[in-house]
Design an enzyme around this catalytic site. Structure first.
Site, PDB file in Angstrom:
ATOM      1  N   THR A 123     -36.472  40.305  69.338  1.00 55.33           N
ATOM      2  CA  THR A 123     -36.153  39.367  70.408  1.00 55.33           C
ATOM      3  C   THR A 123     -37.350  39.090  71.308  1.00 55.33           C
ATOM      4  OG1 THR A 123     -34.840  39.205  72.439  1.00 55.33           O
ATOM      5  CG2 THR A 123     -35.269  41.403  71.653  1.00 55.33           C
ATOM      6  N   ASP A 124     -37.296  37.947  72.009  1.00 55.03           N
ATOM      7  CA  ASP A 124     -38.352  37.648  72.995  1.00 55.03           C
ATOM      8  C   ASP A 124     -38.255  38.556  74.220  1.00 55.03           C
ATOM      9  OD1 ASP A 124     -36.043  36.553  74.117  1.00 55.03           O
ATOM     10  OD2 ASP A 124     -36.834  34.517  74.305  1.00 55.03           O
ATOM     11  N   GLU A 125     -37.104  39.240  74.393  1.00 56.06           N
ATOM     12  CA  GLU A 125     -36.920  40.052  75.616  1.00 56.06           C
ATOM     13  C   GLU A 125     -37.873  41.236  75.687  1.00 56.06           C
ATOM     14  OE1 GLU A 125     -33.059  40.766  77.081  1.00 56.06           O
ATOM     15  OE2 GLU A 125     -32.284  38.873  76.325  1.00 56.06           O
ATOM     16  N   TYR A 150     -31.492  47.222  77.070  1.00 58.10           N
ATOM     17  CA  TYR A 150     -31.449  46.546  75.761  1.00 58.10           C
ATOM     18  C   TYR A 150     -32.868  46.215  75.286  1.00 58.10           C
ATOM     19  CZ  TYR A 150     -31.368  42.567  72.549  1.00 58.10           C
ATOM     20  OH  TYR A 150     -31.620  41.713  71.501  1.00 58.10           O
ATOM     21  N   LYS A 154     -35.080  47.523  71.990  1.00 58.36           N
ATOM     22  CA  LYS A 154     -35.596  46.621  70.956  1.00 58.36           C
ATOM     23  C   LYS A 154     -37.119  46.765  70.859  1.00 58.36           C
ATOM     24  CE  LYS A 154     -33.731  43.973  68.697  1.00 58.36           C
ATOM     25  NZ  LYS A 154     -33.060  44.094  67.363  1.00 58.36           N
TER      26      LYS A 154
END
Ligand code: NAD
Ligand code: DAU
Length: 336
Positions: A123-125, A150, A154
């Site tokens: 993810t970009d997060e 989260y 990741k």
């Protein structure tokens, strides 16, 4: 080709399986999923009897489960994860178990089984947050700076994937994608929750000032990007995926209200998410230039398709908004 898709009963995983079987009809797909609250075999009911598709219930954090499932597999695509930021703030523990320990257990089994290609869906997060005022975008060169439980799990999983490439020569690729939307998204995320709440006559909860920005991508475009990484991606490489659809949450909600012919009185400003990342934006130059990827769907068209899907599949999402969901909703939106 025999492909193990972990998390294939979730939103993106199930869309990916549909996409794959339509575009690569001679491949075998094994869907390996724990069936958490977010896993739903209804998403795949029309391919249940397809001879190229098998479902295996299992946990990526169980070495026994994954070693068994890996037998005869050529490619692993890891979608399995705990994915909702708000739930990670309420209780981070399952995120560490699945996203960190689970990824490591899966990598270990893949290395032992001499898997030809391990693709990790991320993810970009992991990159943190951008300022509203800046024009900066995340790219493959951006340093990691995760800010929610989260995102931290990741980020840890991405590091483990790279470590298995460097240390054990496991042939890996990683993709970091922006926010997805489309059919089969559990009704807890901004777009799926807004549409289903409005269809139920309920208001849309907007965190803080509503000016947080996300880069939205229709789920089928994410599937086509992963397809290209599997066909043409360079082993050991990372690919950022996004579509320059950087839109403020309140603007997304106003578009949904307009399509459903509802007024702005259906917007309810609620308490902000702790540590809320202000803006995400992706620079997808590498995957576009090196692999020739481009998104097929424009945002407004894809939003209309998505709303139509939720209107035509009320049975699917109404079942998911059960008592357990109501308890979560109460804790997330009412008690805080
Ligand atoms: P989802 O929450 O809809 O589905 C997750 C799936 O994983 C479910 O089917 C669940 O049952 C399964 N799962 C959870 N724990 C498991 C375990 N221990 N073992 C086996 N299966 C397990 O998630 P999603 O939105 O489809 O996201 C899929 C992947 O894509 C995730 O890795 C996520 O981080 C990544 N991603 C999501 C987005 C997005 O906008 N949704 C964007 C970029 C990347
Ligand atoms: O960017 C990719 C990520 O996108 C994925 O890695 C995650 O798995 C996925 O859940 C998603 O995370 P976000 O936190 O960005 O998505 P969410 O839909 O939860 O929230 C989008 C924006 O909308 C965010 O700024 C928070 C806001 N929001 C969300 C909800 C659920 C609201 O204002 N109200 C809400 O009720």
């Amino acid at each position: 080709m025999r492909i193990l898709v972990t998390g294939g009963a979730g939103f993106i995983g199930s869309n990916f399986i549909h996409y794959w079987l339509q575009n690569h009809s001679s491949d075998q797909i094994v869907n390996f999923d724990k069936l958490t609250y977010a896993g739903n075999l209804e998403n795949l009911k029309n391919i249940r009897n397809n001879e190229n598709y098998t479902f295996v219930k299992g946990d990526i954090a169980s070495s026994k489960d994954v070693t068994q499932a890996m037998k005869g597999i050529d490619i692993v695509i890891n979608f399995a994860a705990e994915t909702h930021v708000d739930r990670s703030i309420l209780d981070p523990a399952p995120f560490v178990i699945t996203n960190v320990v689970g990824t490591q257990v899966l990598l270990d089994a893949a290395a032992k089984a001499k898997i030809k290609h391990f693709h990790h869906v991320s993810t970009d997060e992991v990159f943190g947050a951008l300022d509203l005022a800046s024009r900066q975008k995340f790219s493959e060169e951006t340093n990691y700076n995760p800010r929610s439980p989260y995102a931290a799990t990741k980020a840890a999983s991405d590091h483990l994937v790279r470590a298995y490439f460097a240390t054990y020569n496991l042939p890996v690729t990683i993709s970091n994608c922006s926010n997805n939307f489309g059919p089969y998204q559990f009704p807890e995320k901004l777009i799926s929750l807004s549409i289903t709440n409005l269809l139920e006559g309920k208001k849309v909860p907007v965190y803080g000032d509503g000016l947080y920005v996300r880069d939205w991508l229709y789920v089928e475009d994410h599937a086509s990007a992963i397809d290209l990484v599997l066909q043409k991606g360079k082993i050991g490489e990372t690919y950022c995926i996004g579509q320059d659809n950087d839109i403020a949450n309140i603007e997304v909600i106003k578009k949904i209200l307009a399509i459903l012919a509802k007024g702005e009185s259906m917007i309810e400003y609620v308490k902000d998410r702790p540590g809320h990342d202000r803006r995400y934006a992706m620079d997808a130059t590498r995957i576009k230039k090196e692999l020739g990827w481009h998104a097929k769907y424009d945002f407004d068209m894809a939003l209309e398709l998505t709303i139509k899907w939720y209107q035509q599949n009320t049975k699917w999402w109404k079942k998911l908004k059960d008592r357990k969901f109501e308890e979560y909703y109460e804790e997330q939106y009412v008690k805080r």
